[in-house]
Design an enzyme around this catalytic site. Structure first.
Site, mmCIF file in Angstrom:
data_model
loop_
_atom_site.group_PDB
_atom_site.id
_atom_site.type_symbol
_atom_site.label_atom_id
_atom_site.label_comp_id
_atom_site.label_asym_id
_atom_site.label_seq_id
_atom_site.Cartn_x
_atom_site.Cartn_y
_atom_site.Cartn_z
ATOM 1 N N GLY A 231 48.772 44.101 47.740
ATOM 2 C CA GLY A 231 48.830 44.257 46.289
ATOM 3 C C GLY A 231 49.841 45.342 45.918
ATOM 4 N N TYR B 149 36.099 42.994 33.180
ATOM 5 C CA TYR B 149 36.779 43.700 34.274
ATOM 6 C C TYR B 149 36.194 45.111 34.433
ATOM 7 C CZ TYR B 149 40.539 46.297 36.638
ATOM 8 O OH TYR B 149 41.257 47.119 37.479
ATOM 9 N N ASP C 7 38.269 37.810 53.144
ATOM 10 C CA ASP C 7 37.888 37.550 51.755
ATOM 11 C C ASP C 7 36.611 38.346 51.516
ATOM 12 O OD1 ASP C 7 36.991 36.709 49.320
ATOM 13 O OD2 ASP C 7 37.202 34.561 49.712
ATOM 14 N N ALA D 57 41.116 43.740 44.517
ATOM 15 C CA ALA D 57 40.365 43.490 43.280
ATOM 16 C C ALA D 57 40.913 42.255 42.584
ATOM 17 C CB ALA D 57 40.482 44.691 42.342
ATOM 18 N N TYR D 58 40.099 41.716 41.696
ATOM 19 C CA TYR D 58 40.577 40.701 40.758
ATOM 20 C C TYR D 58 41.015 41.497 39.533
ATOM 21 C CZ TYR D 58 40.382 36.523 37.721
ATOM 22 O OH TYR D 58 40.675 35.505 36.843
ATOM 23 N N THR D 59 42.334 41.731 39.421
ATOM 24 C CA THR D 59 42.843 42.702 38.445
ATOM 25 C C THR D 59 43.346 42.074 37.140
ATOM 26 O OG1 THR D 59 44.965 42.617 39.592
ATOM 27 C CG2 THR D 59 43.503 44.441 40.153
ATOM 28 N N LEU E 17 49.527 48.473 44.604
ATOM 29 C CA LEU E 17 49.229 49.798 45.158
ATOM 30 C C LEU E 17 49.116 49.738 46.682
ATOM 31 C CD1 LEU E 17 48.427 52.780 44.862
ATOM 32 C CD2 LEU E 17 46.069 52.033 44.446
ATOM 33 N N THR F 98 38.899 52.296 37.544
ATOM 34 C CA THR F 98 39.769 52.148 36.368
ATOM 35 C C THR F 98 39.293 52.923 35.127
ATOM 36 O OG1 THR F 98 40.455 50.463 34.751
ATOM 37 C CG2 THR F 98 38.463 49.998 35.938
ATOM 38 N N ASP F 99 40.257 53.229 34.257
ATOM 39 C CA ASP F 99 39.942 53.818 32.944
ATOM 40 C C ASP F 99 39.120 52.846 32.088
ATOM 41 O OD1 ASP F 99 42.209 52.110 32.923
ATOM 42 O OD2 ASP F 99 42.824 52.864 30.965
#
Ligand SMILES: NC(=O)c1ccc[n+]([C@@H]2O[C@H](COP(=O)([O-])OP(=O)(O)OC[C@H]3O[C@@H](n4cnc5c(N)ncnc54)[C@H](OP(=O)(O)O)[C@@H]3O)[C@@H](O)[C@H]2O)c1
Length: 292
Positions: free
Chosen positions: A11, A128, A39, A63-65, A13, A104-105
């Site tokens: 990904g 999310y 997976d 992640a599923y981003t 990052l 995450t924020d």
């Protein structure tokens, strides 16, 4: 020798981490896995593979981003971001390893009106954010002394992001409408990857907020991208989130207070505008080629 496993290594990052970690930990072995190798939704397979590898540290950035995608596919969002994270937590605790989890924020609702502290209670607005917060809870429940790093508005050399999207649109359109009622701090993955490796070296534990400093809206960020890229012919129009009409609601103010990072490690990230300039100077040609 430690074995450091990065899950989500292909990904945006993850790729920067795979670049930074071998030089930060030259004595150790760094292993990268992504969806082809594991997976994380599959419990038994995840437990088996991680336990077989016996990593000392697992850096979990898979992640599923797709924030709007999560809103439309709630089951997948929780299966990857929450249950997948639980599987990693379980497996790593069985190996007595350490987990570093990226969050995450968007765990915050944006109503605080000032930068969020690590101790502020989450209250996510979208699927999310909910699924990532559930991931945080599983990590805290199953792993001893985990490190949870909340960050925001990522862009980097690898993968599609806001910067590549603005540059692509600027080639195709004369007018761009960009949201001007969400405030945050765009964060360069190369800077974040370095901080993650320092936090691991410090054996940091608990929650840390990590983002480039200073704040802006997506509109101001977009203007800066075009200006620093020397693109003057495109007109930029500020619009509201409502006018933009995305499936997922985003917080209007999700700036992260990064003082704890500074206090405990002495680290303070440069401003988002300095980081953006660096990124564009280094990779602009490459990004333009990608977008063709
Ligand atoms: N991007 C942001 O603005 C942002 C902001 C705050 C926090 N974060 C967090 O930071 C971390 C890294 O974000 P990023 O933007 O670098 O993410 P990314 O580019 O979407 O990378 C995530 C990687 O995880 C892989 N993956 C997805 N489902 C998986 C599964 N079931 N099993 C194994 N691997 C799977 C993805 O593969 P595919 O590409 O094939 O799906 C991808 O290679 C994530 O935890 C994210 O929640 C990101």
């Amino acid at each position: 020798m430690k074995r450091i496993l990065v899950i989500g290594s292909k990904g945006m990052l993850g790729k920067d981490l795979m670049k930074v970690l071998p030089s930060s930990f030259p004595e150790d072995e760094v292993v990268g896995w992504d969806i082809e190798e594991i997976d994380i939704q599959k419990k038994e397979d995840t437990l088996f593979k991680i336990e077989k590898l016996q990593p000392s540290i697992v850096i979990h950035v898979a992640a599923y981003t797709d924030v709007d995608g999560c809103e439309l596919d709630v089951e997948k969002a929780f299966s990857v971001n929450a249950e997948g994270t639980k599987h990693i937590a379980l497996a790593t605790s069985r190996c007595r390893g350490k987990v570093v989890y990226l969050s995450t924020d968007y765990v915050f609702d944006g109503n605080k009106g000032e930068p969020y502290l690590e101790s502020d209670p989450p209250s996510p607005l979208n699927v999310y954010g909910h699924s990532k917060w559930k991931g945080e809870q599983y990590i805290q429940e199953w792993v001893e002394s985990p490190l949870i790093i909340r960050t925001q508005w990522l862009y980097g050399r690898y993968g599609r992001n806001f910067v590549t999207s603005i540059l692509r649109q600027a080639r195709e359109k004369e007018v761009l409408s960009i949201v001007n009622d969400q405030i945050g701090s765009p964060t360069y993955t190369a800077d974040l990857a370095k901080v993650i490796s320092v936090l691991i070296r410090y054996d940091a534990q608990g929650i840390f907020h990590v983002a480039n400093s200073d704040l802006c809206t997506w509109y101001t960020f977009g203007q800066a991208i075009l200006k620093l890229s020397g693109i003057n012919r495109v007109k930029v129009i500020p619009i509201s989130s409502k006018e933009f009409g995305r499936p997922a609601v985003r917080p209007s103010y999700s700036v992260l207070n990064c003082q704890k990072l500074k206090k405990e490690t002495g680290l303070a990230l440069r401003s988002w505008s300095e980081a953006l300039k660096d990124y564009l100077t280094t990779y602009r040609l490459e990004i333009s080629e990608e977008g063709r």
